[in-house]
Design a protein around this motif. Structure first.
Motif, PDB file in Angstrom:
ATOM      1  N   LEU A   1       0.844  -1.192   0.000  1.00 45.10           N
ATOM      2  CA  LEU A   1       0.000   0.000   0.000  1.00 45.10           C
ATOM      3  C   LEU A   1       0.879   1.241   0.000  1.00 45.10           C
ATOM      4  N   LYS A   2       0.543   2.184  -0.866  1.00 46.60           N
ATOM      5  CA  LYS A   2       1.347   3.400  -0.939  1.00 46.60           C
ATOM      6  C   LYS A   2       0.448   4.631  -0.985  1.00 46.60           C
TER       7      LYS A   2
ATOM      8  N   ASP B   1      -7.687  -0.283  -4.513  1.00 41.24           N
ATOM      9  CA  ASP B   1      -6.389  -0.889  -4.832  1.00 41.24           C
ATOM     10  C   ASP B   1      -6.071  -2.081  -3.936  1.00 41.24           C
TER      11      ASP B   1
ATOM     12  N   THR C   1     -16.318   4.858  -6.023  1.00 40.42           N
ATOM     13  CA  THR C   1     -15.132   4.927  -6.890  1.00 40.42           C
ATOM     14  C   THR C   1     -15.498   5.039  -8.363  1.00 40.42           C
TER      15      THR C   1
ATOM     16  N   GLY D   1      -5.291  -4.865  -8.383  1.00 40.45           N
ATOM     17  CA  GLY D   1      -5.627  -4.826  -6.965  1.00 40.45           C
ATOM     18  C   GLY D   1      -5.065  -6.011  -6.203  1.00 40.45           C
TER      19      GLY D   1
ATOM     20  N   GLU E   1      -3.197   5.569  -2.829  1.00 39.46           N
ATOM     21  CA  GLU E   1      -4.030   4.415  -3.138  1.00 39.46           C
ATOM     22  C   GLU E   1      -5.222   4.341  -2.186  1.00 39.46           C
ATOM     23  N   THR E   2      -6.227   3.550  -2.600  1.00 44.78           N
ATOM     24  CA  THR E   2      -7.416   3.322  -1.775  1.00 44.78           C
ATOM     25  C   THR E   2      -7.364   1.924  -1.189  1.00 44.78           C
TER      26      THR E   2
ATOM     27  N   ALA F   1      -2.549   7.040   2.253  1.00 45.06           N
ATOM     28  CA  ALA F   1      -3.561   6.273   1.515  1.00 45.06           C
ATOM     29  C   ALA F   1      -4.953   6.734   1.941  1.00 45.06           C
TER      30      ALA F   1
END
Length: 329
Positions: free
Chosen positions: A137-138, A210, A204, A232, A141-142, A165
């Protein structure tokens, strides 16, 4: 020492106080005088006979502790007798004394007491390893977090927000919705009132999220796949909704280049846990020292009332962590 024991699998009523010899720290281990210990869902599974211990692990319950270093085995560096530490154990946390690998221990963050420190290791190790190391995760992102009001959910929401995030969560009550909004969740879906797949699609504009951190397993699997965006990642932590998935269209995984993975913390090697601890100390502990991303403490029980703590955990009405007060400082 005092510890919590059970002679046969069963409900919370099988738990009782018992005595045992204080363990000796082996090479690379710390002996901790335990002041507080966290309650976690794997403890429930172990009490019910559904969480087998890896070789060499303590047969006693308890996966996280906070307290004072009483003694050290050989080859321990970075700690001294008298240090206040919290630690991910290999079992044995529901006791006045516990031995842990030194590489799985971390100092109390600034301003923390034993109760808050004991609420850190299991959830922070788990969330960091799954969401950030495996799930990559970065910022930007969601991420959809199921069980947003749990210890894992409240921790993941805060860390996702902290590192840039956008956390979305599912909950089962209005109280949990309000708590998650306070923690920084950008979308809170009450799964008792609305289907999360539909809510994610609408929020979304059909893209999906993600990353999904899931505790339900089979019952959510198909909807999780449908809720993921291209490339994802679905991260499985538990199977509260079953382990066997039927009638799932696997073409979704190929068509959207999805990654589906899962992990448990307890079977990981000492080296793997040490790497997670080092990453947490470098990247997350400064955040905790600064007063951000603190654990939510729902309730504290004395060690002798551990059965009541387990009943509360099983009821799933808590928000955040349940902690045992084991002994005085």
């Amino acid at each position: 020492m005092n510890h919590i024991a059970f002679s046969a699998p069963g409900g919370p009523e099988v738990l009782h106080l018992a005595t045992a010899l204080v363990p000796e720290p082996a090479a690379g281990e710390l002996l901790i005088h335990v002041e507080a210990a966290g309650i976690n869902r794997p403890d429930i599974l172990q009490r019910n006979g559904h969480y087998p211990m890896p070789p060499g692990a303590s047969p006693f319950l308890g996966l996280e502790v906070a307290g004072e270093v009483l003694a050290m085995g050989s080859d321990v560096t970075g700690f001294k007798v008298g240090d206040k530490v919290c630690a991910l154990t290999n079992g044995g946390g529901y006791a006045t004394h516990a031995v842990v690998p030194a590489t799985q221990a971390l100092p109390w963050p600034k301003g923390y007491d034993a109760i808050r420190a004991a609420a850190l290791p299991e959830t922070f190790f788990t969330v960091w390893a799954n969401l950030f190391q495996m799930g990559r995760l970065k910022a930007g992102e969601t991420v959809l977090l199921h069980g947003g009001g749990s210890g894992i959910g409240t921790t993941a929401t805060q860390l996702a927000r902290e590192f840039g995030a956008h956390p979305f969560v599912t909950v089962g009550s209005e109280a949990k919705r309000e708590a998650c909004l306070q923690l920084g969740a950008e979308l809170v879906i009450n799964h008792r009132e609305r289907d999360f797949q539909q809510a994610i699609a609408e929020h979304t504009q059909g893209r999906g999220v993600d990353v999904i951190l899931d505790i339900m397993g089979a019952s959510y699997f198909a909807r999780n796949l449908a809720s993921l965006a291209m490339d994802g990642r679905l991260l499985l932590l538990a199977f509260m909704g079953g382990t066997v998935v039927k009638d799932v269209n696997l073409a979704q995984i190929m068509g959207k280049r999805l990654l589906v993975t899962g992990s448990a913390m307890r079977p990981r090697t000492t080296e793997e846990k040490a790497a997670i601890a080092a990453d947490l100390k470098a990247k997350v502990w400064p955040v905790l020292d600064a007063g951000r991303c603190a654990p939510l403490i729902h309730a504290v029980f004395p060690l002798a009332k551990v059965a009541d703590a387990h009943r509360l955990m099983e009821g799933s009405d808590h928000i955040g962590k349940i902690v045992l007060q084991v002994s005085a400082a």
